[in-house]
Enzyme design. Structure first.
Site, PDB file in Angstrom:
ATOM      1  CE  LYS A 127      36.167  40.112  46.587  1.00  9.83           C
ATOM      2  NZ  LYS A 127      34.811  40.244  46.055  1.00  9.83           N
ATOM      3  CG  ASN A 150      40.377  43.398  45.190  1.00 11.37           C
ATOM      4  OD1 ASN A 150      40.892  43.947  44.223  1.00 11.37           O
ATOM      5  ND2 ASN A 150      39.059  43.292  45.329  1.00 11.37           N
ATOM      6  CG  HIS A 196      33.744  39.938  38.347  1.00 12.29           C
ATOM      7  ND1 HIS A 196      33.701  41.291  38.064  1.00 12.29           N
ATOM      8  CD2 HIS A 196      33.936  39.858  39.686  1.00 12.29           C
ATOM      9  CE1 HIS A 196      33.875  41.981  39.167  1.00 12.29           C
ATOM     10  NE2 HIS A 196      34.001  41.151  40.167  1.00 12.29           N
TER      11      HIS A 196
END
Length: 471
Positions: A127, A150, A196
């Site tokens: 990302k 982020n 996650h």
């Protein structure tokens, strides 16, 4: 700053006063909201108090007087169980949202001619590199870009919008869980692998969070989706059947009749129904390895979707300087090169760096993710020696036993010294690779702090080496 619209005169509670929470509080206040803040950490509360914000213990607040809860993404929303502040908000019927949702609503409230373009990037791995790469390519082509989410700054702390701006946003699954109205002109899902799961319950929950990046897209918008893993391939199939937006699949493993792909480092553009070879990515020094070729494919596709010529997009790819903490060379001593891949916080991310080098001295460990390093077994033959740190050291030693030499070093500084000594003694050009395959939270605040500590440890080795050379 982007003043948040839609809450003028209303009370908004902000919980979690790290970078995201404080930035959102400033933006809400600038937009006319009455903001009350709380954090369970006294140091965080002091930082907010020093800025003049009103602190209210939300465990005792009148929730029926609160219009919305701005929740920092690190606070559990559903799993392993909802945080108490989430339960209080839900019991009172208070809307829970994140800073990306506040941004999305502010964009939607602006006149059409003042709305910026939005590029939204998610995926398990890649990302940050892809987000930074897109921003670099667009900036090189003269576009007015802002990069955040982020990565870097919280989105609401970026320069205010205008119709010619392009916001390039990295979005985590935590942020997407709190987002419902974002409409991205270009949405990118790079890849999906287990990660996650403690926050999303299972893979179904994790994949559902990632898919939220595609919400609200329609005719004229672009979805760029990796098809090299089964979860993303299924998503691409699903949205193709929906037949609304323009869909460009990307791959770094196979040729395709449409989209953008890379084979053996050669980049191919098939966005217009014809296949054109457009670049040799092996010449891009900051984009080594198949995973970076996937990142480059996505970035190229995004920039073409925003109207850049193929040549401008390629020129930007080739001039990309790279990203800190992702396969970043932080020093060369004698014939030993030190590579900082601290952002590899899971096994799949570590695989990408490990696959790029035929032999390396590996620093790994930290707080392990589900599955540990079991899936990396086929790469252990490339490990000259492993230096294990943090909570995962003993467990990783058990996996490596009999497959690769290792030592339990405990901390990063000791591991760096030991790896350098062994690499230097080999007499060969060698790689010391920090690619932990773990979260950092047992010994560091985040992966950036861990990467910076590695850089500092390397620099500390430089002085004795220089002294030896002068003898």
């Amino acid at each position: 700053m982007i003043p948040v619209r839609g809450f003028t005169g209303k009370t908004v509670a902000v919980f979690g006063l790290g970078r995201t929470g404080l930035t959102a509080a400033r933006a809400l206040q600038a937009g006319g909201a009455k903001v009350i803040l709380w954090d369970e950490n006294e140091k965080s509360r002091e930082a907010a108090r020093a800025e003049g914000f009103t602190l209210v213990d939300l465990s005792n607040a009148d929730w029926y007087a609160i219009s919305a809860l701005m929740l920092s993404p690190g606070v559990p929303l559903t799993h392993p169980k909802p945080h108490w502040v989430v339960e209080k908000a839900r019991d009172a019927g208070v809307e829970i949202l994140g800073d990306i949702e506040l941004f999305a609503r502010t964009v939607a409230a602006a006149p059409a001619h003042k709305r910026p373009k939005i590029v939204a990037v998610t995926g398990t791995n890649g990302k940050s590199t892809t987000t930074a790469l897109i921003a670099h390519v667009l900036a090189q082509a003269g576009r007015d870009i802002r990069i955040g989410g982020n990565i870097g700054y919280g989105v609401l702390g970026l320069e205010d919008m205008h119709g010619g701006a392009v916001y390039v946003l990295e979005l985590s699954s935590y942020q997407l869980d709190l987002t419902s109205s974002l409409k991205a002109d270009v949405s990118i899902i790079l890849n999906i692998s287990p990660d996650h799961l403690e926050r999303h319950g299972d893979m179904e929950g994790y994949v559902a969070a990632k898919k939220r990046i595609l919400l609200n897209q329609g005719k004229g918008d672009f979805a760029i989706v990796g098809v090299d893993d089964p979860w993303c391939a299924q998503i691409c199939t699903e949205i193709t059947a929906a037949n609304r937006r323009t869909i460009w699949p990307i791959s770094a493993r196979r040729a395709m009749g449409r989209g953008v792909y890379s084979l053996q480092g050669m980049l191919y553009d098939a966005t217009d129904g014809r296949v054109n070879e457009v670049a040799d990515l092996t010449r891009a020094r900051s984009l080594p390895g198949r995973h970076n070729w996937q990142n480059a494919s996505a970035a190229y596709a995004a920039c073409r979707a925003l109207g850049l010529t193929a040549q401008d997009a390629v020129d930007g790819l080739m001039s990309f300087p790279g990203l800190a903490h992702r396969m970043e060379t932080v020093g060369v001593l004698d014939k030993v090169r030190f590579v900082n891949d601290s952002k590899a916080t899971n096994a799949d991310a570590a695989r990408q760096a490990m696959s790029a080098y035929p032999r390396f001295y590996w620093i790994a460990g930290g707080r392990a993710k589900v599955g540990g390093i079991d899936e990396l077994t086929e790469l252990f033959g490339s490990v000259a020696k492993a230096y294990l740190i943090g909570e995962a050291a003993e467990a990783f030693a058990g996996v490596l036993d009999g497959k690769a030499p290792y030592v339990i070093s405990g901390d990063l500084e000791s591991a760096t010294r030991a790896a350098f000594a062994d690499a230097r003694a080999s007499g060969e050009e060698a790689i010391v690779l920090l690619s932990p395959a773990c979260a950092s939270f047992d010994q560091f605040a985040d992966f950036e702090e861990r990467g910076d500590a590695f850089r500092a440890a390397v620099h500390a080795l430089a002085a004795p080496v220089a002294k030896e050379a002068r003898r």
